[in-house]
Enzyme design. Structure first.
Site, mmCIF file in Angstrom:
data_model
loop_
_atom_site.group_PDB
_atom_site.id
_atom_site.type_symbol
_atom_site.label_atom_id
_atom_site.label_comp_id
_atom_site.label_asym_id
_atom_site.label_seq_id
_atom_site.Cartn_x
_atom_site.Cartn_y
_atom_site.Cartn_z
ATOM 1 N N HIS A 25 0.867 -1.190 0.000
ATOM 2 C CA HIS A 25 0.000 0.000 0.000
ATOM 3 C C HIS A 25 0.898 1.231 0.000
ATOM 4 O O HIS A 25 2.137 1.124 -0.073
ATOM 5 C CB HIS A 25 -0.958 -0.046 1.191
ATOM 6 C CG HIS A 25 -0.285 -0.301 2.508
ATOM 7 N ND1 HIS A 25 0.598 0.593 3.068
ATOM 8 C CD2 HIS A 25 -0.327 -1.362 3.350
ATOM 9 C CE1 HIS A 25 1.044 0.120 4.216
ATOM 10 N NE2 HIS A 25 0.507 -1.090 4.397
ATOM 11 N N HIS A 27 4.068 1.350 2.238
ATOM 12 C CA HIS A 27 5.249 0.691 1.660
ATOM 13 C C HIS A 27 5.846 1.555 0.549
ATOM 14 O O HIS A 27 7.068 1.697 0.448
ATOM 15 C CB HIS A 27 4.869 -0.665 1.060
ATOM 16 C CG HIS A 27 4.296 -1.655 2.032
ATOM 17 N ND1 HIS A 27 2.986 -2.053 1.987
ATOM 18 C CD2 HIS A 27 4.862 -2.336 3.056
ATOM 19 C CE1 HIS A 27 2.760 -2.950 2.946
ATOM 20 N NE2 HIS A 27 3.882 -3.133 3.604
HETATM 21 P P1 AMP Z 1 4.969 -5.096 6.457
HETATM 22 O O1 AMP Z 1 4.786 -5.449 5.014
HETATM 23 O O2 AMP Z 1 3.687 -4.845 7.183
HETATM 24 O O3 AMP Z 1 5.910 -6.027 7.175
HETATM 25 O O4 AMP Z 1 5.688 -3.685 6.460
HETATM 26 C C1 AMP Z 1 6.891 -3.481 5.755
HETATM 27 C C2 AMP Z 1 7.434 -2.125 6.114
HETATM 28 O O5 AMP Z 1 6.479 -1.118 5.753
HETATM 29 C C3 AMP Z 1 7.709 -1.957 7.605
HETATM 30 O O6 AMP Z 1 8.908 -1.199 7.778
HETATM 31 C C4 AMP Z 1 6.514 -1.182 8.063
HETATM 32 O O7 AMP Z 1 6.751 -0.386 9.223
HETATM 33 C C5 AMP Z 1 6.253 -0.287 6.872
HETATM 34 N N1 AMP Z 1 4.871 0.195 6.882
HETATM 35 C C6 AMP Z 1 3.738 -0.553 6.937
HETATM 36 N N2 AMP Z 1 2.643 0.248 6.994
HETATM 37 C C7 AMP Z 1 3.102 1.531 6.977
HETATM 38 C C8 AMP Z 1 2.476 2.813 7.029
HETATM 39 N N3 AMP Z 1 1.156 2.955 7.122
HETATM 40 N N4 AMP Z 1 3.273 3.915 6.999
HETATM 41 C C9 AMP Z 1 4.622 3.784 6.939
HETATM 42 N N5 AMP Z 1 5.273 2.604 6.880
HETATM 43 C C10 AMP Z 1 4.531 1.487 6.914
#
Ligand code: AMP
Length: 282
Positions: A34, A37
């Site tokens: 999203h 990311h």
């Molecule tokens: P995930 O795919 O959920 O493991 O997240 C991958 C990376 O994206 C991690 O560093 C998360 O902190 C970051 N991330 C996920 N959602 C958000 C968001 N809403 N805003 C900023 N970074 C995000």
């Protein structure tokens, strides 16, 4: 953008790029991407010559009964998002590629892993630290971009990189939110319409906590009570924790005399959601 299934090919492309003097930014993800990311990928593209990203739903960080099997996946859509956010090298390894044998080595970060997410999900940060250590070794020297959305995870990864001398600069990036304040998350797809509406209670609770500090509240327990009461007022939300902590150590302060981090976790229907924000007195 080049897409790799194997660690060896991804690693040798990045080694080649660095040998040619190009700087590498790394964005590890679990996919179902999203705008949150994409913001990390764009930050990596702005600061570096190559953007390496990974999509891997890491079994080590899920406990039995959590959502490993149902975790949302859409690789075709993810490829488009990566490409348009400036990713140049994308690793999409299988579980067998990442864990060809049962893993015997685990990275564990004491202290910052212990409270909040660590208390609620005891397996979680060892799983994260172990896979991120592998990804740092696979990628090689780089800047690595992590979202403040997972604030405690950012501190765990930063501490691991420092303690173990990874040649990696860990960069924290701001939380990207929906227009109504809900922090973007791959897991928001689990929410039905009423739950989606109710899920805004996390960011509203954090705003109320921050407003209490603005208004002069210096007792962290009183601010935690404001956070908990806000979440309790939403019938579809069930509080896991509400915490006011030091932004670096995650220790609870005795009094709020400087910057603090407010963090909440709650279950809303089938989704377990987390959110956080900074706050400072006066
Ligand atoms: P995930 O795919 O959920 O493991 O997240 C991958 C990376 O994206 C991690 O560093 C998360 O902190 C970051 N991330 C996920 N959602 C958000 C968001 N809403 N805003 C900023 N970074 C995000």
């Amino acid at each position: 953008m080049r897409v790799y299934d194997t660690i060896a090919e991804f690693r040798s492309s990045l080694d080649e790029a660095r040998a040619a003097g190009r700087r590498v930014g790394l964005v590890p993800t679990m996919g179902f991407l999203h705008e949150g990311h994409a913001s990390l990928m764009r930050a990596a593209a702005a600061d570096n010559d190559e953007v390496a990203a990974t999509i891997f739903v890491n079994p080590l960080q899920f406990a039995a009964g959590e959502d490993l099997e149902s975790y949302p996946r859409d690789l075709a859509r993810d490829l488009t998002i990566c490409e348009s956010a400036g990713v140049t090298h994308l690793l999409t390894p299988s579980a067998a590629e990442m864990y060809p044998r049962p893993i015997a080595t685990t990275v564990s970060v004491a202290g910052v892993s212990a409270p909040m997410e660590g208390a609620s999900r005891p397996h979680f940060f060892d799983g994260v630290a172990t896979v991120v250590a592998k990804l740092f070794n696979i990628c090689g020297p780089c800047r690595a971009y992590f979202g403040e959305k997972d604030y405690q995870q950012l501190l765990v990864v930063r501490r691991m990189a420092a303690d173990l001398d990874f040649p990696v600069e860990v960069v924290g990036c701001p939380i990207v939110r929906e227009p109504d304040g809900l922090a973007m998350s791959s897991r928001n797809v689990y929410l039905g319409p009423a739950e989606r509406q109710a899920a805004t209670v996390l960011s509203r609770a954090l705003e109320a906590g921050s407003a209490a500090i603005d208004a002069g509240e210096v007792d962290p327990l009183a601010v935690e009570a404001v956070l908990s009461a806000a979440i309790a007022a939403e019938p579809l939300a069930e509080l896991d924790y509400a915490a006011v902590v030091d932004p670096e150590t995650l220790d609870p302060p005795e009094r709020i005399t400087g910057p603090v981090r407010l963090l909440v976790a709650a279950r809303v229907g089938p989704a377990r959601l987390i959110d956080n924000r900074s706050a400072s007195p006066g």
